[in-house]
Design a protein around this motif. Sequence first.
Motif, PDB file in Angstrom:
ATOM      1  N   ALA A   1       0.952  -1.156   0.037  1.00 49.75           N
ATOM      2  CA  ALA A   1       0.031   0.045  -0.024  1.00 49.75           C
ATOM      3  C   ALA A   1       0.618   1.180   0.049  1.00 49.75           C
ATOM      4  O   ALA A   1       0.582   2.085  -0.780  1.00 49.75           O
ATOM      5  CB  ALA A   1      -0.887  -0.138   1.295  1.00 49.75           C
ATOM      6  N   VAL A   2       1.899   1.453   0.777  1.00 45.83           N
ATOM      7  CA  VAL A   2       2.879   2.492   0.688  1.00 45.83           C
ATOM      8  C   VAL A   2       3.524   2.476  -0.726  1.00 45.83           C
ATOM      9  O   VAL A   2       3.528   3.807  -1.148  1.00 45.83           O
ATOM     10  CB  VAL A   2       3.871   2.368   1.828  1.00 45.83           C
ATOM     11  CG1 VAL A   2       5.024   3.337   1.822  1.00 45.83           C
ATOM     12  CG2 VAL A   2       3.415   2.259   3.355  1.00 45.83           C
ATOM     13  N   GLN A   3       4.002   1.247  -1.089  1.00 47.24           N
ATOM     14  CA  GLN A   3       4.524   1.333  -2.525  1.00 47.24           C
ATOM     15  C   GLN A   3       3.777   2.059  -3.458  1.00 47.24           C
ATOM     16  O   GLN A   3       4.072   2.888  -4.325  1.00 47.24           O
ATOM     17  CB  GLN A   3       4.783  -0.128  -2.739  1.00 47.24           C
ATOM     18  CG  GLN A   3       6.056  -0.305  -4.089  1.00 47.24           C
ATOM     19  CD  GLN A   3       7.324   0.162  -3.526  1.00 47.24           C
ATOM     20  OE1 GLN A   3       7.651   0.324  -2.316  1.00 47.24           O
ATOM     21  NE2 GLN A   3       8.209   0.660  -4.552  1.00 47.24           N
ATOM     22  N   ILE A   4       2.525   1.484  -3.584  1.00 43.40           N
ATOM     23  CA  ILE A   4       1.609   2.013  -4.615  1.00 43.40           C
ATOM     24  C   ILE A   4       1.217   3.713  -4.341  1.00 43.40           C
ATOM     25  O   ILE A   4       1.015   4.216  -5.234  1.00 43.40           O
ATOM     26  CB  ILE A   4       0.060   1.184  -4.482  1.00 43.40           C
ATOM     27  CG1 ILE A   4       0.228  -0.049  -5.009  1.00 43.40           C
ATOM     28  CG2 ILE A   4      -0.911   2.109  -5.006  1.00 43.40           C
ATOM     29  CD1 ILE A   4      -0.999  -1.072  -4.862  1.00 43.40           C
ATOM     30  N   HIS A   5       1.372   4.093  -3.043  1.00 45.07           N
ATOM     31  CA  HIS A   5       1.364   5.400  -3.191  1.00 45.07           C
ATOM     32  C   HIS A   5       2.548   6.295  -3.265  1.00 45.07           C
ATOM     33  O   HIS A   5       2.579   7.446  -2.977  1.00 45.07           O
ATOM     34  CB  HIS A   5       0.962   5.949  -1.489  1.00 45.07           C
ATOM     35  CG  HIS A   5      -0.418   5.615  -1.204  1.00 45.07           C
ATOM     36  ND1 HIS A   5      -1.027   4.474  -1.064  1.00 45.07           N
ATOM     37  CD2 HIS A   5      -1.509   6.744  -0.807  1.00 45.07           C
ATOM     38  CE1 HIS A   5      -2.410   4.670  -0.736  1.00 45.07           C
ATOM     39  NE2 HIS A   5      -2.493   5.883  -0.288  1.00 45.07           N
ATOM     40  N   GLY A   6       3.609   5.680  -3.645  1.00 42.74           N
ATOM     41  CA  GLY A   6       4.898   6.191  -4.002  1.00 42.74           C
ATOM     42  C   GLY A   6       5.256   7.271  -2.722  1.00 42.74           C
ATOM     43  O   GLY A   6       5.175   6.888  -1.736  1.00 42.74           O
ATOM     44  N   GLY A   7       6.093   8.292  -3.134  1.00 46.46           N
ATOM     45  CA  GLY A   7       6.576   9.115  -1.984  1.00 46.46           C
ATOM     46  C   GLY A   7       5.506   9.707  -1.022  1.00 46.46           C
ATOM     47  O   GLY A   7       5.781   9.712   0.086  1.00 46.46           O
ATOM     48  N   TYR A   8       4.196   9.797  -1.666  1.00 50.96           N
ATOM     49  CA  TYR A   8       3.210  10.361  -0.781  1.00 50.96           C
ATOM     50  C   TYR A   8       2.770   9.418   0.353  1.00 50.96           C
ATOM     51  O   TYR A   8       2.494   9.867   1.403  1.00 50.96           O
ATOM     52  CB  TYR A   8       1.958  10.548  -1.606  1.00 50.96           C
ATOM     53  CG  TYR A   8       2.152  11.610  -2.531  1.00 50.96           C
ATOM     54  CD1 TYR A   8       2.080  13.079  -2.124  1.00 50.96           C
ATOM     55  CD2 TYR A   8       2.407  11.265  -4.086  1.00 50.96           C
ATOM     56  CE1 TYR A   8       2.418  14.152  -3.071  1.00 50.96           C
ATOM     57  CE2 TYR A   8       2.495  12.480  -4.814  1.00 50.96           C
ATOM     58  CZ  TYR A   8       2.501  13.681  -4.512  1.00 50.96           C
ATOM     59  OH  TYR A   8       2.549  14.534  -5.432  1.00 50.96           O
TER      60      TYR A   8
ATOM     61  N   TYR B   1       4.922   7.607   2.101  1.00 49.64           N
ATOM     62  CA  TYR B   1       5.955   7.968   3.212  1.00 49.64           C
ATOM     63  C   TYR B   1       5.737   9.174   3.951  1.00 49.64           C
ATOM     64  O   TYR B   1       6.387   9.312   4.894  1.00 49.64           O
ATOM     65  CB  TYR B   1       7.346   8.040   2.460  1.00 49.64           C
ATOM     66  CG  TYR B   1       8.383   7.680   3.387  1.00 49.64           C
ATOM     67  CD1 TYR B   1       8.815   6.418   3.744  1.00 49.64           C
ATOM     68  CD2 TYR B   1       9.393   8.550   3.732  1.00 49.64           C
ATOM     69  CE1 TYR B   1       9.660   6.171   4.595  1.00 49.64           C
ATOM     70  CE2 TYR B   1      10.450   8.320   4.463  1.00 49.64           C
ATOM     71  CZ  TYR B   1      10.696   6.969   4.956  1.00 49.64           C
ATOM     72  OH  TYR B   1      11.553   7.002   5.744  1.00 49.64           O
ATOM     73  N   THR B   2       4.596   9.974   3.859  1.00 49.14           N
ATOM     74  CA  THR B   2       4.362  11.001   4.536  1.00 49.14           C
ATOM     75  C   THR B   2       3.081  10.746   5.371  1.00 49.14           C
ATOM     76  O   THR B   2       2.328  10.181   5.248  1.00 49.14           O
ATOM     77  CB  THR B   2       3.753  12.179   3.450  1.00 49.14           C
ATOM     78  OG1 THR B   2       2.679  11.776   2.806  1.00 49.14           O
ATOM     79  CG2 THR B   2       4.900  12.367   2.364  1.00 49.14           C
TER      80      THR B   2
END
Length: 380
Positions: free
Chosen positions: A333-340, A342-343
């Motif tokens: 789920a984090v990977q699919i959101h890319g950099g976002y 990680y925030t």
Amino acid sequence: MDFELNEEQKMFQAMVRDFVDNEIAPNAAEWDDTEEFPHGTVKKMADLGLYGLHMPEEYGGSGDDLTFVIAVEEISRGCAGLAASYVTTLSLAMNPIVMHGSKEQKDRYIPWVMQGANVSFGLTEPMAGSDVSNIDTRYERDGDYFILNGSKIFITNGAEADFLVTFATHDRSLGYKGISAFIVERGMQGFSVGKSERKMGMHPASATELVFDNCRVPARNLLGQEGRGFSIALQAIDTCRVCVAAQAVGIAQAAYDAAVAYAKERKQFGVEIARHQGIQFMIADMAVDLDAARLLTYRAAWLMQTSGEVSLKEPAMAKLFATEAAHRICHRAVQIHGGYGYTREFVVERLYRDQRITEIYEGTSEMQRWTIARQITAAR
Ligand SMILES: Cc1cc2nc3c(=O)[nH]c(=O)nc-3n(C[C@H](O)[C@H](O)[C@H](O)COP(=O)(O)OP(=O)(O)OC[C@H]3O[C@@H](n4cnc5c(N)ncnc54)[C@H](O)[C@@H]3O)c2cc1C
């Protein structure tokens, strides 16, 4: 074989889902930031009857094991930290009282919990984690009291608990046979709450040290028979295992929902990222993991309520798979959101942190594998 919830369970699920969407999920990011325990929300949950689940009918409690699992899953979907506190109170800490308490103890503590009291289960010590028989907190008898000396660490609800179930040994040379269980109330002489851990996740639920310094516990607060504390502790952990699986399913559902919604919204290379095969494969793997985790969890709950016994293998399988599946789902789920992702602007960042402890507490993944393997090899 029927894979559907019954009508009553569906109605209950819809009611809790609605409450979570309106009262819990919108506040979860703030509770995560402030690390404050949401006492007001717990009161509302108690008013709704959620603190009567899993409690005996003769005290006005309701709900079978599967209904309780549905509640845990939904609350975890909205705020895993609050769910950790909820599960600790209603299952881990209250199971020993429901199963082994005297009438006097049940009369005092069950109605208190149904009104929204918080309860702790104090077992872990610095030198006794997975090896729970190695506890060093001591007790001795002094007339109408037991005197406890020692400390516990990492205790969920430690800062908020109105009372707790804890364990101490009379004589370490007796091994697990020297251990007894006690109910300690906040305010009892010699009991205090020590250091509160700064944790990776599950921020609304405290994890603290508990200190017993010549703590005077009335003899009537001995829980079950003297010397039976170790089996009381293990039974509580075994019964609660399916609840941790349900926590993981709820966290994974939230991560999956967020990832699918984001993939359908976010455009790169001129199309929604959900149209790129690399993202589609991640979503497919997440869907399979989520389904399998939920099926194992529901089966374990169903087995408990139909057999009336606490089996070891199936709940351990459910906890092991669901918590590790939730790990994979939150990671993707984090990977699919890319950099976002990680925030802190996006929920998947919190879910990723909250999920991690489900693989550790109430028996690490390694302990679950050990339990499963022992059940299989012992059966031969
Ligand atoms: C946030 C949080 C909340 C908690 N809440 C509570 C609570 O409410 N009440 C409570 O009593 N405790 C609580 N705990 C404690 C938790 O249950 C323990 O942390 C957990 O059981 C692991 O013990 P440990 O940390 O001492 O790790 P250890 O037992 O030291 O394990 C370290 C590593 O060694 C592995 N290991 C250990 N023995 C073996 C073996 N025989 N074979 C293979 N691998 C092995 C483990 O799997 C792990 O990977 C909580 C902990 C945390 C972090």
